[in-house]
Motif scaffolding. Structure first.
Motif, PDB file in Angstrom:
ATOM      1  N   PHE A 142       0.866  -1.378   0.042  1.00 33.31           N
ATOM      2  CA  PHE A 142      -0.050   0.061  -0.044  1.00 33.31           C
ATOM      3  C   PHE A 142       0.937   1.177   0.037  1.00 33.31           C
ATOM      4  O   PHE A 142       0.568   2.071  -0.746  1.00 33.31           O
ATOM      5  CB  PHE A 142      -0.795  -0.097   1.238  1.00 33.31           C
ATOM      6  N   VAL A 143       2.002   1.379   0.852  1.00 23.21           N
ATOM      7  CA  VAL A 143       2.835   2.507   1.087  1.00 23.21           C
ATOM      8  C   VAL A 143       3.231   2.761   0.039  1.00 23.21           C
ATOM      9  O   VAL A 143       3.659   3.875  -0.823  1.00 23.21           O
ATOM     10  CB  VAL A 143       3.625   2.281   2.241  1.00 23.21           C
ATOM     11  N   ILE A 146       0.962   4.017  -2.998  1.00 29.91           N
ATOM     12  CA  ILE A 146       0.419   5.636  -2.977  1.00 29.91           C
ATOM     13  C   ILE A 146       1.690   6.302  -3.346  1.00 29.91           C
ATOM     14  O   ILE A 146       1.438   7.551  -4.194  1.00 29.91           O
ATOM     15  CB  ILE A 146      -0.020   5.845  -1.626  1.00 29.91           C
ATOM     16  N   ARG A 150       1.443   8.721  -6.706  1.00 29.81           N
ATOM     17  CA  ARG A 150       1.464  10.283  -6.369  1.00 29.81           C
ATOM     18  C   ARG A 150       2.422  10.390  -7.642  1.00 29.81           C
ATOM     19  O   ARG A 150       2.472  11.401  -8.105  1.00 29.81           O
ATOM     20  CB  ARG A 150       2.242  10.301  -5.134  1.00 29.81           C
ATOM     21  N   LYS A 153       0.857  10.899 -10.868  1.00 36.82           N
ATOM     22  CA  LYS A 153      -0.206  11.974 -10.823  1.00 36.82           C
ATOM     23  C   LYS A 153      -1.554  11.259 -10.953  1.00 36.82           C
ATOM     24  O   LYS A 153      -2.331  11.739 -11.975  1.00 36.82           O
ATOM     25  CB  LYS A 153      -0.005  13.151 -11.893  1.00 36.82           C
ATOM     26  N   VAL A 155      -4.904   9.065  -9.233  1.00 35.19           N
ATOM     27  CA  VAL A 155      -5.664   9.190  -8.127  1.00 35.19           C
ATOM     28  C   VAL A 155      -5.485   7.916  -7.338  1.00 35.19           C
ATOM     29  O   VAL A 155      -5.267   6.578  -7.776  1.00 35.19           O
ATOM     30  CB  VAL A 155      -7.176   9.164  -8.325  1.00 35.19           C
ATOM     31  N   GLY A 156      -5.118   7.981  -5.971  1.00 37.31           N
ATOM     32  CA  GLY A 156      -4.553   6.925  -5.084  1.00 37.31           C
ATOM     33  C   GLY A 156      -5.668   6.042  -4.655  1.00 37.31           C
ATOM     34  O   GLY A 156      -5.552   5.005  -3.921  1.00 37.31           O
ATOM     35  N   ALA A 159      -4.701   2.337  -5.022  1.00 39.18           N
ATOM     36  CA  ALA A 159      -4.063   2.060  -3.702  1.00 39.18           C
ATOM     37  C   ALA A 159      -5.067   1.532  -2.590  1.00 39.18           C
ATOM     38  O   ALA A 159      -4.925   0.418  -1.868  1.00 39.18           O
ATOM     39  CB  ALA A 159      -2.968   2.834  -3.383  1.00 39.18           C
ATOM     40  N   ILE A 160      -5.952   2.341  -2.279  1.00 44.45           N
ATOM     41  CA  ILE A 160      -6.935   2.023  -1.265  1.00 44.45           C
ATOM     42  C   ILE A 160      -7.577   0.383  -1.638  1.00 44.45           C
ATOM     43  O   ILE A 160      -7.813  -0.288  -0.710  1.00 44.45           O
ATOM     44  CB  ILE A 160      -7.873   2.970  -0.982  1.00 44.45           C
TER      45      ILE A 160
END
Lengths: 597, 489
Positions: A142-143, A146, A150, A153, A155-156, A159-160
């Motif tokens: 996950f980390v 993101i 990022r 550019k 949308v994260g 990742a969620i």
């Protein structure tokens, strides 16, 4: 000494990760890469050394948890082999990685860190520790994601989604852990799994569902495979590591470890095989039906390969390991070659053909070599099932790769068009198909039953095994057509138009060899149409509708509930539910008081 | 008075005394007030920590002061293992809130009154935990409400603060009245006000017990903001000034949990409690899921964190409702961890609002690395809420989840576990939208030192509490023999 080695195995990837980051910050990327490679290779070497030195699988305590007791790790031979294989693969990935746009060394830092927690998951003998390690692995992903999103550019929310997807599996595992714990009073994994028999049927069903949920998610099986696609959107060593190796292997290992608990009741075993077959069918079908690229197919095959490698490595046959390792090397070389020549495919450089075809040749050679070795061997029939299966699988895989490569190389060397269908037949022939599917079907039972001497225990289980395998086999054979859908995708439309008449007039026509070929193709088209129908009407339409509905329902309720606050307060309606609750409680309490009186 | 009794008196006297001084004469020493308030909170925290040894030795004697001897009411102060975790929570939160206020209130009106009321608010909570009889308990309980309501009314944000304060006061006061009714029933039936005699009184006269338990549960549920009694919380938290929000969310909610443990649970037997167990568990799950769902659809960042309190308090209620060893310890641990993490998140939210000047999540984005470590602090807070191993809340969640499976209500336990998925969803949405969203925020004010240090300190505490749960666990485990007739193991 064994204790130190065990701790080193856990700590080395972390140390490597920090050193890698430090050297990058200092401006020595090449040194960092070499250090990382060496660190990871040494890690794998330590794992093998630990087992080969004859160290027992005695548990070593890491720390004591207030509730879960002693958190221990133990190195079984199967885990050691897995770690060694994964280390080797990771080191190859480090060596060959290409830096995508927006790549940062922190991404690789998390990859190495995830290796450390993955080893912890493999070695832990305590369910809590394994859960912790699995959670940390998901967090690493996950980390990392993101950061990737990022930099790109984007949308994260992707990742969620990936994190939530992996979390679903972990929560399933958690539920199973608690139910097993309260059945046997221990978080020790072998003890807990043995105590599955003590659970009543309802709780057993929930435990089973929880365990399978965990396995399902980690192996990226449909419908819990969102994370596979999301991870694929990144273009670094990260996605290869997570999606092709780490999670499928963890999932497969988990499966290997929990299967004895699952197959206590033969009925569940049937259910398991049938569901597995269905899931594999739908996931492969979904992946193949995506037209945008052939990547999904590769992912799918890689996951299957990782599963196979894992199952083979988890202690079933030691003899197979060198060959499996060789196969893995060859496969990795193949991937490397693909990557190296990805930008050169349009040119006519001879290097392309050499690096592209050589690994396939090697694969085939290995497969035949192993097959011959088994034919000349003296092992018992059943104990060789897995070897047979593995060899056939590899043979099939090699043929398929050859089939993939030939048309392109054919064009390059101006091979006559008539040769192309032969290559296609070689790649996708019915014989290899049956072998492949049969292998896939027999992998689980062979691995599990042979390892546990299950065949000797109960004749009833064999009956159910055969039944379950039969169902799965039929489903998987049906799946065959979808496997080649991408290859025939462009041909289908033309062919349907041309052969539509033939399909419907089939019964009226006289049988000739030439027509047989046509009918065979027509038969395939019929399946193709069916599958396309399934894809567009069931998978795409229904899935989207269901997802849309669920999404809508969540937002509807969440939105309404939110509005409910102010509305209820304004109209003093909040007191209605409060009053109801109070009345209900009073009713209950008065009932209790009366009974006490 | 003996040494340990001085500790109890000092904890309250310092805060109340300084509060009075600040409110009367604070206008003449405006520069000093924040340091005085901070020093008072440091001293009271140290005094609380120093009481651990006395508790371990078992040498704490309550202080008795005659108040209304004719009707048998004495004022009594004491400290036991049930109260200690909550006292520690209050002191820690006060410490960080006063430190956070140092720079937050630079431009505020009448800071001396603010600090005076803040200390009074804290004293109300400390007094609630230290009270050893129902009379004093209720006195401090109401003091806590009055001080906090005044803080919201005077220093609250926005034009709606009067209405919000009114709502907060009325609803929580209604809860308090239910508790008062329960106290009156106890007193009129048994004549007992002292906690030490309560257990025997409950045993002797069983007739009123179910009604009293019910009143306690409803009354304390209001303070804990359990659905559907939570309606005061989101508005109050979003309107209150940030240090007060921190105190409200991190410390005051825990008073509800303390009340539940102190009143019904320490005086009744597990048989008496068992009737209520499934209802408490069900309301806990409902609260957890409802709070998380609303947080998922909320756009105001302060309200998102506020709704997460509703969700987290659901965990606490579920743990208490299980009436098991791990459930009770898990709930108490969760209160402490929740306080730390909630204070951390509210500090971060305050810093973001201060720095960017916006609180709608749709207007925020791409702030990673631009707010002096706040991104990492939020990441730690959110991952902790999501139950990530190695961070504070994992330990308590594990205990609470496991306790659910010890009861016959396995389905409730499964819902409880699966509900935590929603926590991860809204938490990660919060993180991603603010720090990795597409929106570019142009004007960013630098965050003052005390505000930044508070959040970083709390983040470190979150990690430490997660990695080393054993000391706190050992301390909290001492409360279990005092609950439900000491039958939990």
């Amino acid at each position: 000494m064994p204790r130190i080695i065990l701790f080193s195995i856990l700590a080395l990837p972390l140390v490597t990760a920090w050193m890698y980051l430090f050297l990058h910050k200092r401006g020595h990327p090449a040194v960092a890469r070499v250090v990382a490679m060496i660190g990871i290779l040494v890690n794998g070497f330590l794992a093998m050394m630990y087992v080969s030195a004859g160290n027992s699988a005695a548990a070593v305590c890491l720390f004591t948890h207030p509730v879960a007791g002693q958190m221990c790790i133990a190195m079984e031979s199967s885990a050691a082999r897995l770690i060694a294989l994964m280390c080797f693969l990771l080191s190859i990935l480090i060596a060959t990685q290409t830096k995508a746009q927006g790549w940062t060394p922190v991404q690789d830092f998390f990859v190495f860190s995830s290796a450390s927690v993955a080893w912890l998951a493999l070695l832990s003998t305590n369910f809590l520790l394994r859960y912790i390690a699995l959670e940390l692995t998901a967090t690493c992903l996950f980390v990392d994601l993101i950061r990737v999103y990022r930099d790109r550019k984007m949308v994260g929310s992707q990742a969620i989604s990936a994190f939530i997807n992996l979390r679903i599996g972990d929560l399933g595992l958690l539920i199973a852990i608690f139910l097993l714990y309260f059945a046997c009073g221990s978080f020790n994994i072998p003890e807990s799994l043995r105590s599955a028999e003590l659970l009543d049927k309802n709780k057993f069903l929930i435990t089973l569902a929880g365990l399978l949920l965990a396995v399902w998610v980690k192996m990226g099986a449909w419908p819990l495979n969102w994370w596979v696609r999301i991870t694929q959107t990144t273009n670094s060593v990260l996605h290869t590591w997570f999606s092709r190796t780490l999670f499928p292997t963890l999932g497969a290992y988990l499966l290997y470890k929990v299967t004895p608990a699952i197959i206590i009741y033969p009925y569940w075993a049937d259910l398991f095989y049938a569901t597995a077959a269905l899931s594999v069918f739908i996931s492969s079908f979904t992946l193949v039906s995506q037209k945008e690229s052939t990547n999904p197919l590769i992912i799918y095959q890689s996951i299957s390969a990782s599963l196979l490698i894992c199952l083979a490595a988890t202690g079933i046959q030691k003899e197979i390991l060198p060959a499996m390792a060789a196969l893995l090397i060859v496969r990795v070389l193949g991937d490397v070659a693909d990557r190296m020549t990805a930008t050169q495919k349009e040119s006519d450089k001879p290097l392309y053909l050499i690096v592209h075809c050589f690994p396939r040749f090697m694969e085939m050679f290995l497969a035949v070599w192993m097959l011959l070795g088994i034919l000349n061997g003296t092992r018992a029939l059943f104990s060789d099932t897995l070897l047979w299966a593995s060899c056939c699988w590899m043979l099939y895989f090699s043929l398929q790769r050859l089939g993939d490569a030939l048309p392109e190389s054919g064009r390059r060397f101006k091979i006559k068009k008539m040769l192309l269908p032969i290559a296609l037949v070689a790649a996708g022939g019915f014989g290899s198909l049956i072998i492949y599917r049969a292998v896939r079907v027999w992998m689980y039972p062979a691995a599990v039953f042979l390892d546990l001497n299950f065949l000797e225990m109960d004749g009833e289980n064999i009956r159910h095994l055969v039944l379950g395998s039969g169902i799965a086999c039929l489903t998987l054979i049906f799946m065959h057509t979808s496997q080649y859908a991408s290859r025939f995708c462009d041909l289908v439309n033309k062919y349907v138009k041309r052969n539509a008449v033939i399909v419907f007039a089939w019964a009226k026509r006289k049988f000739e060899f030439k027509d047989f070929l046509d009918q065979y193709q027509s038969f395939k088209i019929f399946f193709q149409k069916g599958i396309h129908f399934l894809y567009y009407k069931v998978e795409k339409f229904t899935s989207e509708q269901v997802l849309q509905f669920l999404k809508g329902a969540v937002y509807f309720f969440a939105g309404r509930l939110k509005r409910l606050h102010t509305g209820m307060l304004r109209l003093n309606l909040i007191w209605i539910p409060v009053l109801l609750v109070v009345l209900l409680c009073l009713y209950l309490v008065s009932g209790m008081t009366m009974s006490q009186t | 008075m003996e040494g340990q009794q001085w500790i109890l008196v000092s904890i309250l006297a310092i805060k109340i005394g300084l509060s009075a001084i600040l409110m009367i004469a604070g206008n003449h020493m405006r520069r000093l007030v924040r340091w005085l308030a901070f020093s008072a909170s440091i001293v009271s925290t140290l005094l609380t920590l120093s009481s651990i040894q006395h508790l371990l030795d078992g040498t704490f004697q309550p202080i008795e002061i005659e108040y209304l001897p004719l009707i048998g009411i004495n004022l009594s102060l004491g400290l036991d293992w049930i109260a200690f975790p909550f006292l520690l929570t209050v002191e820690l939160v006060t410490l960080f809130a006063t430190f956070y206020s140092m720079d937050y209130l630079n431009e505020a009106e009448s800071p001396h009154i603010f600090y005076g009321l803040l200390l009074l608010f804290s004293a109300g909570m400390s007094g609630t935990t230290l009270a050893n009889d129902i009379f004093l308990f209720y006195l401090f309980w109401e003091l806590m409400l009055i001080a906090s309501a005044l803080l919201v009314l005077k220093w609250g944000e926005g034009e709606k603060r009067a209405g919000v304060t009114f709502k907060y006061f009325i609803i929580t006061h209604l809860g308090s009245l239910l508790i008062l009714v329960a106290f009156v029933i106890i007193y009129s039936n048994t004549g007992v006000v002292h906690f030490s005699a309560m257990h025997a009184a409950f045993d002797a006269s069983r007739k009123f017990v179910p009604l009293v338990i019910l009143l306690f549960f409803i009354g304390f549920s209001v303070k804990m903001a359990i659905v559907p009694l939570h309606i005061w919380l989101p508005d109050t938290h979003s309107v209150a000034p940030m240090p007060v929000t921190i105190m409200l969310a991190a410390a005051m909610l825990s008073m509800g949990a303390y009340g539940m443990l102190r009143f019904p649970l320490s005086f009744i037997t597990s048989e008496q409690f068992s009737v209520f167990s499934p209802y408490l568990m069900a309301f806990g799950v409902l609260s957890e899921i409802y709070g998380a769902l609303v947080a998922l659809s909320e756009n105001d960042i302060k309200r998102i964190v506020a709704y997460s309190s509703v969700s987290q308090m659901g965990h606490v209620l579920f743990g208490i409702g299980t009436a098991t060893y791990s459930g009770i310890i898990g709930a108490t641990l969760h209160v402490i961890y929740h306080a730390i993490v909630k204070a951390l998140l509210f500090c971060c939210v305050g810093n973001i609002i201060y720095s960017v000047g916006k609180r709608n999540i749709q207007d925020l984005g791409d702030l990673w690395g631009k707010l002096g470590g706040q991104g990492i602090c939020v990441l730690i807070g959110i991952l902790s809420f999501s139950g990530l191993p190695g961070l504070a809340i994992f330990n308590s969640e594990w205990l609470i989840f496991s306790s659910g499976f010890q009861t016959p209500f396995t389905m409730l336990a499964i819902f409880e576990v699966l509900g935590s998925l929603l926590t991860a969803a809204y938490g990660l949405r919060f993180l991603i939208k603010i720090f990795f969203g597409k929106i570019k925020v142009e004007k960013i004010r630098p965050i003052p030192l005390s505000m930044r240090v508070s959040s970083i300190g709390l983040a470190i505490l979150t990690v430490l509490a997660g990695i080393f749960p054993q000391p706190l666990f050992d301390l909290i485990a001492n409360e279990v023999p005092l609950l439900l007739g000491g039958c939990l193991k």
